[in-house]
Design a protein around this motif. Structure first.
Motif, PDB file in Angstrom:
ATOM      1  N   ARG A 211       0.836  -1.220   0.000  1.00  0.00           N
ATOM      2  CA  ARG A 211       0.000   0.000   0.000  1.00  0.00           C
ATOM      3  C   ARG A 211       0.861   1.258   0.000  1.00  0.00           C
ATOM      4  O   ARG A 211       0.621   2.201  -0.733  1.00  0.00           O
ATOM      5  N   LYS A 212       1.882   1.246   0.875  1.00  0.00           N
ATOM      6  CA  LYS A 212       2.759   2.420   0.959  1.00  0.00           C
ATOM      7  C   LYS A 212       3.496   2.642  -0.344  1.00  0.00           C
ATOM      8  O   LYS A 212       3.640   3.767  -0.828  1.00  0.00           O
ATOM      9  N   LEU A 213       3.935   1.552  -0.934  1.00  0.00           N
ATOM     10  CA  LEU A 213       4.681   1.663  -2.188  1.00  0.00           C
ATOM     11  C   LEU A 213       3.767   2.161  -3.316  1.00  0.00           C
ATOM     12  O   LEU A 213       4.169   2.993  -4.141  1.00  0.00           O
ATOM     13  N   ALA A 214       2.534   1.669  -3.314  1.00  0.00           N
ATOM     14  CA  ALA A 214       1.587   2.112  -4.348  1.00  0.00           C
ATOM     15  C   ALA A 214       1.323   3.611  -4.213  1.00  0.00           C
ATOM     16  O   ALA A 214       1.257   4.348  -5.197  1.00  0.00           O
ATOM     17  N   ASN A 215       1.248   4.048  -2.979  1.00  0.00           N
ATOM     18  CA  ASN A 215       0.992   5.469  -2.708  1.00  0.00           C
ATOM     19  C   ASN A 215       2.143   6.340  -3.222  1.00  0.00           C
ATOM     20  O   ASN A 215       1.934   7.373  -3.851  1.00  0.00           O
ATOM     21  N   VAL A 216       3.332   5.890  -2.947  1.00  0.00           N
ATOM     22  CA  VAL A 216       4.523   6.617  -3.377  1.00  0.00           C
ATOM     23  C   VAL A 216       4.592   6.651  -4.912  1.00  0.00           C
ATOM     24  O   VAL A 216       4.945   7.658  -5.518  1.00  0.00           O
ATOM     25  N   ARG A 218       2.130   6.642  -6.909  1.00  0.00           N
ATOM     26  CA  ARG A 218       1.163   7.643  -7.368  1.00  0.00           C
ATOM     27  C   ARG A 218       1.765   9.046  -7.324  1.00  0.00           C
ATOM     28  O   ARG A 218       1.540   9.850  -8.210  1.00  0.00           O
ATOM     29  N   LYS A 219       2.515   9.317  -6.258  1.00  0.00           N
ATOM     30  CA  LYS A 219       3.133  10.649  -6.159  1.00  0.00           C
ATOM     31  C   LYS A 219       4.096  10.879  -7.318  1.00  0.00           C
ATOM     32  O   LYS A 219       4.187  11.979  -7.854  1.00  0.00           O
ATOM     33  N   THR A 220       4.834   9.832  -7.695  1.00  0.00           N
ATOM     34  CA  THR A 220       5.805  10.024  -8.779  1.00  0.00           C
ATOM     35  C   THR A 220       5.091  10.256 -10.116  1.00  0.00           C
ATOM     36  O   THR A 220       5.611  10.968 -10.967  1.00  0.00           O
TER      37      THR A 220
HETATM   38  C1  LIG Z   1      -0.925   8.237   0.715  1.00  0.00           C
HETATM   39  O1  LIG Z   1      -0.517   9.543   0.332  1.00  0.00           O
HETATM   40  C2  LIG Z   1      -1.409  10.552   0.724  1.00  0.00           C
HETATM   41  C3  LIG Z   1      -0.978  11.871   0.068  1.00  0.00           C
HETATM   42  O2  LIG Z   1       0.397  12.100   0.202  1.00  0.00           O
HETATM   43  C4  LIG Z   1      -1.421  10.585   2.241  1.00  0.00           C
HETATM   44  O3  LIG Z   1      -2.323  11.572   2.695  1.00  0.00           O
HETATM   45  C5  LIG Z   1      -1.881   9.216   2.758  1.00  0.00           C
HETATM   46  O4  LIG Z   1      -1.797   9.187   4.156  1.00  0.00           O
HETATM   47  C6  LIG Z   1      -1.005   8.106   2.196  1.00  0.00           C
HETATM   48  N1  LIG Z   1      -1.570   6.802   2.559  1.00  0.00           N
HETATM   49  C7  LIG Z   1      -0.823   5.763   2.882  1.00  0.00           C
HETATM   50  C8  LIG Z   1      -1.540   4.483   3.183  1.00  0.00           C
HETATM   51  O5  LIG Z   1       0.392   5.800   2.921  1.00  0.00           O
END
Ligand SMILES: *[C@@H]1O[C@H](CO)[C@@H](O)[C@H](O)[C@H]1NC(C)=O
Ligand SMILES: *[C@@H]1O[C@H](CO)[C@@H](O)[C@H](O)[C@H]1NC(C)=O
Ligand SMILES: *[C@@H]1O[C@H](CO)[C@@H](O)[C@H](O)[C@H]1NC(C)=O
Ligand SMILES: *[C@@H]1O[C@H](CO)[C@@H](O)[C@H](O)[C@H]1NC(C)=O
Length: 315
Positions: A211-216, A218-220
């Protein structure tokens, strides 16, 4: 902004295989000798309303590519069958793969609309009732690594009286998606992920939760888009010719006759490109600039040719 249905249509291909080693029994079940999957009668399935055909969901076709297997070529699960026969319920659809979201998407940080997981290398099998040793039609879904899953299925046929079995599979869709980014783009994608995670290398990235990696990731997508590293309509992350898993561009592979000859049924979609174009662009110069981000090495004659082939719609 983007229509899931149309996108999937664009990227759908069907391939008929005649050697899938599955024996279908009546209950409905699929018996592989060492494991037996118990499926679900078709009438209960939400996306095949009228079909009485039995379904089997989420049969694994490779080891889940998680942990130390992340980003490696799929590892086969056959070869070491368990010694005792297991019976496994196959009535629940598997998760979609983790998906990216291009920054030009309406909401780049929207939550996924269906369950997602890295452990997504599964396939669904649909058979007519009492099927036994039928030829198999294999369908690989589309979605640009940003959507799609085995369950995702426009136009599933009613198989009640079919002489075919169907397999829907979650698989990398390299074939009809030619890699078009240069190595320097991949290097920059990798560097961006390292920077966002604070990781020095791939081993560290493999230790991150999905999940954390997918989130990162997305930012890129967002950073790169606003740095003009890819254009509207491009998926940015995509297949890479690495000389190992993907040997070369599909056009060159076809030219050299390096393909397997199986019966193939394929479709195409017309008038879909508007989904991938930025409707707020006003001038030809904006269009050219967007196309040059989409095709980073494009020459002017190439861009002119695209504009000739896709003239501006009259409003
Ligand atoms: C994902 O990224 C968003 C925006 O940077 C952040 O608000 C959110 O807490 C992140 N979620 C996780 C699961 O890391
Ligand atoms: C399924 O059936 C419902 C109710 O008859 C109908 O509204 C819907 O369009 C059908 N869906 C498909 C995919 O055929
Ligand atoms: C669409 O193109 C315009 C003009 O180039 C640009 O200002 C705008 O940011 C683009 N929209 C998106 C979502 O990329
Ligand atoms: C594309 O452009 C880059 C530099 O911008 C260059 O290094 C690369 O060789 C070019 N690729 C082709 C196929 O022309």
């Amino acid at each position: 902004m983007i229509s899931a249905t149309s996108l999937c249509l664009l990227l759908t291909i069907w391939s008929a295989l005649t050697y899938f080693p599955v024996v279908f029994a009546a209950d409905p079940s699929i018996d592989l000798g060492y494991v037996k999957y118990i499926g679900k009668p078709g009438s209960a399935i939400k996306y095949a309303n009228n079909s009485a055909a039995p379904y089997h969901f989420a049969l694994p076709y490779a080891y889940p590519p998680v942990g130390s297997l992340r980003w490696l070529a799929p590892k086969p699960i056959y070869g070491s069958p368990p010694s005792t026969i297991s019976i496994i319920s196959a009535i629940v659809p598997g998760p979609a793969c983790i998906q990216g979201v291009p920054a030009w998407h309406a909401n780049p940080f929207a939550s996924p609309t269906c369950p997602v997981s890295e452990a997504c290398l599964t396939l669904d099998i649909i058979t007519p009732n009492n099927a036994n040793n039928l030829p198999v039609m294999l369908r690989i879904h589309g979605g640009g690594y940003t959507e799609g899953q085995s369950e995702y299925s426009n136009g599933i046929p009613d198989l009640t009286h079919s002489k075919w079995a169907f397999v829907w599979v979650t698989i990398a869709e390299y074939l009809w998606w030619p890699p078009h980014h240069e190595t320097n783009v991949q290097v920059s994608q990798f560097q961006d992920i390292l920077q966002e995670t604070g990781c020095p290398d791939v081993a560290c990235l493999r230790s991150w939760g999905e999940r954390k990696l997918a989130n990162v990731t997305r930012k890129t997508y967002v950073t790169a888009y606003f740095n003009h590293q890819y254009g509207y309509g491009d998926f940015y992350f995509g297949p890479v010719v690495d000389g190992k898993v993907i040997l070369d561009l599909p056009s060159r592979e076809f030219e050299r006759g390096r393909f397997r000859q199986v019966p193939l049924m394929t479709t195409h979609t017309q008038y879909e490109f508007f989904i991938f174009s930025n409707g707020t662009m006003k001038t030809g110069l904006e269009l050219i600039s967007d196309l040059k981000q989409f095709f980073p090495n494009a020459t002017n004659p190439f861009v002119e040719q695209i504009i000739l082939l896709y003239p501006t719609a009259k409003s």
